[in-house]
Design an enzyme around this catalytic site. Structure first.
Site, PDB file in Angstrom:
ATOM      1  N   GLY A  37       0.828  -1.197   0.000  1.00  0.00           N
ATOM      2  CA  GLY A  37       0.000   0.000   0.000  1.00  0.00           C
ATOM      3  C   GLY A  37       0.859   1.241   0.000  1.00  0.00           C
ATOM      4  O   GLY A  37       2.011   1.213   0.429  1.00  0.00           O
ATOM      5  N   GLN A  68       2.961   9.962   0.969  1.00  0.00           N
ATOM      6  CA  GLN A  68       4.270   9.294   0.978  1.00  0.00           C
ATOM      7  C   GLN A  68       5.109   9.620  -0.260  1.00  0.00           C
ATOM      8  O   GLN A  68       6.301   9.319  -0.295  1.00  0.00           O
ATOM      9  CB  GLN A  68       4.104   7.777   1.096  1.00  0.00           C
ATOM     10  CG  GLN A  68       3.587   7.340   2.469  1.00  0.00           C
ATOM     11  CD  GLN A  68       3.465   5.834   2.523  1.00  0.00           C
ATOM     12  OE1 GLN A  68       2.456   5.275   2.120  1.00  0.00           O
ATOM     13  NE2 GLN A  68       4.505   5.172   2.996  1.00  0.00           N
ATOM     14  N   CYS A  73       6.002  -0.197   6.821  1.00  0.00           N
ATOM     15  CA  CYS A  73       5.599   0.951   6.009  1.00  0.00           C
ATOM     16  C   CYS A  73       6.745   1.308   5.082  1.00  0.00           C
ATOM     17  O   CYS A  73       7.909   1.288   5.498  1.00  0.00           O
ATOM     18  CB  CYS A  73       5.299   2.130   6.950  1.00  0.00           C
ATOM     19  SG  CYS A  73       4.839   3.651   6.110  1.00  0.00           S
ATOM     20  N   LEU A  74       6.448   1.640   3.824  1.00  0.00           N
ATOM     21  CA  LEU A  74       7.512   1.973   2.877  1.00  0.00           C
ATOM     22  C   LEU A  74       8.285   3.218   3.313  1.00  0.00           C
ATOM     23  O   LEU A  74       9.416   3.417   2.899  1.00  0.00           O
ATOM     24  CB  LEU A  74       6.937   2.163   1.466  1.00  0.00           C
ATOM     25  CG  LEU A  74       6.488   0.877   0.762  1.00  0.00           C
ATOM     26  CD1 LEU A  74       5.893   1.201  -0.601  1.00  0.00           C
ATOM     27  CD2 LEU A  74       7.629  -0.122   0.621  1.00  0.00           C
ATOM     28  N   HIS A 103      -4.115   1.165   7.769  1.00  0.00           N
ATOM     29  CA  HIS A 103      -2.783   1.779   7.734  1.00  0.00           C
ATOM     30  C   HIS A 103      -2.746   2.950   6.752  1.00  0.00           C
ATOM     31  O   HIS A 103      -2.254   4.032   7.085  1.00  0.00           O
ATOM     32  CB  HIS A 103      -1.755   0.706   7.345  1.00  0.00           C
ATOM     33  CG  HIS A 103      -0.347   1.208   7.214  1.00  0.00           C
ATOM     34  ND1 HIS A 103       0.649   0.861   8.097  1.00  0.00           N
ATOM     35  CD2 HIS A 103       0.226   2.030   6.297  1.00  0.00           C
ATOM     36  CE1 HIS A 103       1.780   1.462   7.734  1.00  0.00           C
ATOM     37  NE2 HIS A 103       1.548   2.170   6.640  1.00  0.00           N
ATOM     38  N   GLU A 104      -3.274   2.729   5.551  1.00  0.00           N
ATOM     39  CA  GLU A 104      -3.181   3.772   4.520  1.00  0.00           C
ATOM     40  C   GLU A 104      -4.116   4.940   4.826  1.00  0.00           C
ATOM     41  O   GLU A 104      -3.757   6.096   4.596  1.00  0.00           O
ATOM     42  CB  GLU A 104      -3.475   3.192   3.126  1.00  0.00           C
ATOM     43  CG  GLU A 104      -2.539   2.074   2.679  1.00  0.00           C
ATOM     44  CD  GLU A 104      -1.054   2.415   2.792  1.00  0.00           C
ATOM     45  OE1 GLU A 104      -0.688   3.591   2.681  1.00  0.00           O
ATOM     46  OE2 GLU A 104      -0.267   1.477   3.013  1.00  0.00           O
ATOM     47  N   HIS A 148      -2.569   7.278   7.213  1.00  0.00           N
ATOM     48  CA  HIS A 148      -1.597   8.196   6.596  1.00  0.00           C
ATOM     49  C   HIS A 148      -2.257   9.517   6.193  1.00  0.00           C
ATOM     50  O   HIS A 148      -1.625  10.564   6.253  1.00  0.00           O
ATOM     51  CB  HIS A 148      -1.004   7.571   5.318  1.00  0.00           C
ATOM     52  CG  HIS A 148       0.240   6.761   5.541  1.00  0.00           C
ATOM     53  ND1 HIS A 148       1.387   7.288   6.092  1.00  0.00           N
ATOM     54  CD2 HIS A 148       0.526   5.468   5.254  1.00  0.00           C
ATOM     55  CE1 HIS A 148       2.330   6.340   6.132  1.00  0.00           C
ATOM     56  NE2 HIS A 148       1.836   5.223   5.636  1.00  0.00           N
TER      57      HIS A 148
HETATM   58 CO    CO Z   1       2.715   3.366   5.469  1.00  0.00          CO
END
Ligand code: CO
Length: 166
Positions: free
Chosen positions: A46, A51, A88-89, A130-131, A134
């Site tokens: 995701g 991000q 998380c990226l 999670h997304e 953000h």
């Molecule tokens: Co993340």
């Protein structure tokens, strides 16, 4: 399509609230295509627009069941709970133990502005939460009960709140 640079944990933009998308135009389509390419390149499940430095309420998700694009997503129903390792990226090699609902239903818009709904369990439910977090500047490290070993996901001896004080 083009790869975009992923913002990492220290960047204050990750704490900002993303804005509602009102223009369902070509620019949004390009952003989503770039986000998709960037997510796949980094083998993420995701990615939120913030991000890649864009404060728009747009996310892409693929937990291995196909690509999902969500614009202006809202969680409308949750059920149960699950506790698992989450990453998380924007936090390469960091994982935490995070409790999430086990079933999540989201209402959103697609890139054309049409209303869509998805329900997911397990990893997909986790990815929705999670997304969407953000988009409000909330990160998984805020919700982690403890941080885990990067490779083995074993609980660390040192708890997360101890790490914060180092
Ligand atoms: Co993340």
């Amino acid at each position: 399509m083009a790869l975009r640079k992923i913002v990492t944990s220290k960047d204050p933009i990750l704490r900002k609230k993303s804005r509602t998308v009102e223009a369902f135009d070509e620019k949004l389509g390009i952003l989503l295509d770039d986000m998709k390419e960037t997510m796949y390149k980094h083998e993420g499940v995701g990615l939120a627009a913030v991000q890649v430095g864009i404060l728009k309420r747009a996310i892409v998700i693929d937990v291995g069941e196909g690509l999902i694009e969500l614009i202006n997503p809202v969680i409308i129903k949750t059920k149960g709970s699950q506790e698992d390792s989450e990453g998380c990226l924007s936090f390469p090699n960091e994982f935490g133990l995070v409790e999430r609902p086990n079933e999540v239903t989201v209402r959103a818009q697609n890139r054309k502005g049409e209303t869509i709904e998805y329900s997911g369990t397990g990893l997909l439910a986790r990815a929705f939460c999670h997304e969407i977090d953000h988009l409000d500047g909330v990160l998984f490290v805020d919700r982690a009960k403890e941080m885990l070993e990067p490779e083995h996901n074993r609980p660390r001896r040192r708890r997360f709140f101890d790490r914060l004080e180092r």
